[in-house]
Design an enzyme around this catalytic site. Structure first.
Site, short mmCIF file in Angstrom:
data_model
loop_
_atom_site.label_atom_id
_atom_site.label_comp_id
_atom_site.label_asym_id
_atom_site.label_seq_id
_atom_site.Cartn_x
_atom_site.Cartn_y
_atom_site.Cartn_z
N SER A 1 0.85 -1.18 0.00
CA SER A 1 0.00 0.00 0.00
C SER A 1 0.90 1.25 0.00
CB SER A 1 -0.95 -0.04 1.19
OG SER A 1 -1.99 0.89 1.04
N ASP B 1 -8.66 -6.10 -5.46
CA ASP B 1 -8.29 -5.01 -4.54
C ASP B 1 -9.32 -3.90 -4.67
OD1 ASP B 1 -7.09 -2.91 -3.11
OD2 ASP B 1 -5.07 -3.56 -3.65
N HIS C 1 -6.97 -6.16 -0.93
CA HIS C 1 -5.86 -5.24 -0.71
C HIS C 1 -4.82 -5.84 0.22
CE1 HIS C 1 -3.83 -1.43 -0.70
NE2 HIS C 1 -3.89 -1.33 0.60
#
Length: 547
Positions: free
Chosen positions: A201, A435, A475
């Site tokens: 991320s 995601d 994610h």
């Protein structure tokens, strides 16, 4: 039920999960933990350097980054505080040095959301595996909040705190590499044989920045679900809220989930294997209007809910992605099959998204915290700005203002990686195809732009940069209930590539114990995809090959 865990999850970087070969501790005659000399950091001065020996130290589990307690740590902790010239900042870099069984490697761990790093939560697992490892706060302070930059984004006069934004965006990445390598060399009496970056991320974005701006800092970089096009994707995350506001209707989670189930069912067999996963959501052309008129049971409603054209239109627009009021495309949309729960989240005043409505209540939008805070504190520089009231016209303006005003600071998408390639660096990116926060289309676009910039076609990029797309994975692979298989040990593949020249053709992946079904898969290097050979157990990766 995993929404709260997911929100916590995106602040976290993945732990290093490689059992490394042990070498030895400090060389005879080298400085002890008590007298490590201050490092020389270009463009900064060292304010202080503190050391502490931690014996039989325990770091408790911190879901989902640290999945278990780490016990019996024996490390030298070096804390360096530094200030950049012309900036009123105070950056802290913490490095843990194993007192024994150092594996000869240095690792820097990235952050997530509004944190550049998480300190001991980042350091514990790698240090237990023999790594000398560093984490930084980028000068945001120990009180920094992963969910908001409110404490540091704006100066007292209401202007952007460019120094701290620059630290968060890029400068602290190099600081950590310089400081970490310096104290490693001083403590062990020799430099690390190899240096690595690991993050997801925001941590993935930091890894790409390292390759772009500091090409000699790391031999290998693992960047998962990277927040590459920061100034565009953050605004795009608000699009589902804009779509619902424009429609004047806020669907319940149950309605969205019904559409997801139908889409997965429609496209599951596109790859000839029924496993509850859309293997390529970009080739799934499910029409949500085919569900109009169907009834579903929702626990928050006393009667069956009928799927309406209104819901189908909202879903189609969210999947299609943000457009201007004139219809021009701005960015990508939510991948088909990915959860709506974060970006299309709703709530009920004095309740929550799953609260049963009475005759006087109605749902309202609940914007995700990343676009909400990015817009309020940076793009608008107005903490009171209400992002739930943004319509399509205002959205377009925000999108262009974000890119125009901040791309040079935190864009993180420079495709010119020639210096990184020339330095012998190796970059691995993996991204879940379900995601729902940072869309996998972003990583595909970046790989294609690097290919165009480098020249020489896909093989020239594959020499140093490989992308892996994981079907059905969310994610960073944090939600254990999703149906997709997660890469088992991508960091081990990176090390094998850097140290042995073994370039990964695929990553071995496996579903979680909490997933709907159990199977293993090959996550092939882009643009290849895994394909069932037509014989053998379809739940076993050996029955697949990359095509």
């Amino acid at each position: 039920m995993y929404l709260d865990s997911l929100l916590i999850a995106i602040i976290s970087a993945p732990g290093l999960v490689l059992a490394a070969q042990a070498l030895s501790g400090p060389a005879p005659g080298t400085p002890s933990c008590a007298n490590i000399p201050p490092p020389l950091v270009p463009g900064a001065s060292v304010l202080s350097i503190k050391s502490q020996t931690k014996l039989n130290y325990t770091v408790p589990q911190a879901f989902p980054t640290l999945t278990h307690d780490v016990n019996n740590l024996n490390v030298c902790e070096i804390t360096v505080a530094l200030r950049h010239a012309g900036a009123n900042d105070a950056v802290t870099v913490v490095t843990w040095l194993p007192l024994a069984n150092w594996n000869g490697r240095f690792a820097a761990i990235g952050g997530g959301a509004w944190l550049a790093g998480q300190g001991k939560v980042d350091l514990a697992a790698p240090a237990s595996q023999g790594y000398a490892v560093s984490s930084t706060d980028a000068g945001l302070g120990s009180a920094a909040d992963p969910f908001t930059p409110a404490l540091w984004a704006l100066k007292s006069d209401g202007t952007t705190n460019t120094d701290l934004l620059t630290n968060f965006a890029s400068r602290s990445i190099h600081d950590m590499a310089v400081v970490g390598k310096s104290v490693v060399n001083a403590f062990y009496g020799r430099p690390a044989r190899y240096s690595y970056w690991n993050g997801c991320s925001t941590g993935g974005r930091q890894g790409l920045v390292a390759a772009q701006q500091f090409p000699t800092d790391f031999n290998g970089i693992l960047a998962a679900a990277p927040a590459t096009y920061w100034t565009q994707y953050t605004i795009a995350e608000l699009w589902p809220q804009v779509v619902m506001k424009e429609a004047g209707y806020y669907p319940s989670p149950c309605e969205f989930d019904a559409v997801i189930r139908a889409a997965i069912s429609a496209c599951d067999l596109n790859d000839k294997v029924k496993d509850g996963v859309i293997n390529d959501p970009l080739q799934c052309h499910f029409n949500p209007f085919s569900l109009v008129g169907q009834k579903i049971h929702c626990p928050d409603s006393p009667a069956d809910v009928v799927i309406t054209r209104e819901l189908a239109s909202i879903v189609r627009k969210i999947w299609d992605g943000p457009r201007t009021s004139c219809g021009s495309r701005l960015w990508y949309g939510l991948p088909i099959g990915a959860s709506f729960s974060s970006l299309a989240n709703t709530t009920v005043p004095n309740g929550n998204a799953n609260t049963a409505l009475n005759s006087t209540q109605k749902r309202v939008g609940a914007p995700f915290f990343i676009p909400d805070t990015w817009i309020r504190y940076f793009v608008k520089r107005d903490p009171s700005f209400d992002t739930s009231m943004v319509d399509a016209k205002a959205f377009s303006e925000l999108f262009h203002d974000s890119k125009r005003n901040f791309d040079k600071v935190i864009g993180s998408a420079n495709p010119d990686l020639r210096k990184f390639k020339e330095a012998g660096g190796r970059l691995m990116v993996w991204h879940g195809l379900a995601d729902s926060l940072i869309y996998p289309q972003d990583s595909i676009q970046y790989w294609e732009e690097v290919k165009h910039t480098i020249g020489g076609g896909a093989s020239a990029v594959d020499d140093f940069f490989r992308l892996f797309l994981a079907p059905g994975l969310d994610h960073c692979g944090f939600d254990p209930t999703v149906p997709g298989a997660k890469p088992i040990d991508p960091f081990a593949s990176l090390i094998a590539w850097v140290e042995n020249g073994t370039a990964p053709e695929y990553l071995e992946a496996e579903t979680s114990a909490l997933a709907p079904s159990h199977f293993t898969r090959k996550i092939c290097r882009y643009p290849l995809r895994d394909q069932y050979q037509g014989q053998g157990n379809s739940n076993v990766s050996s029955s697949y090959h990359c095509v």
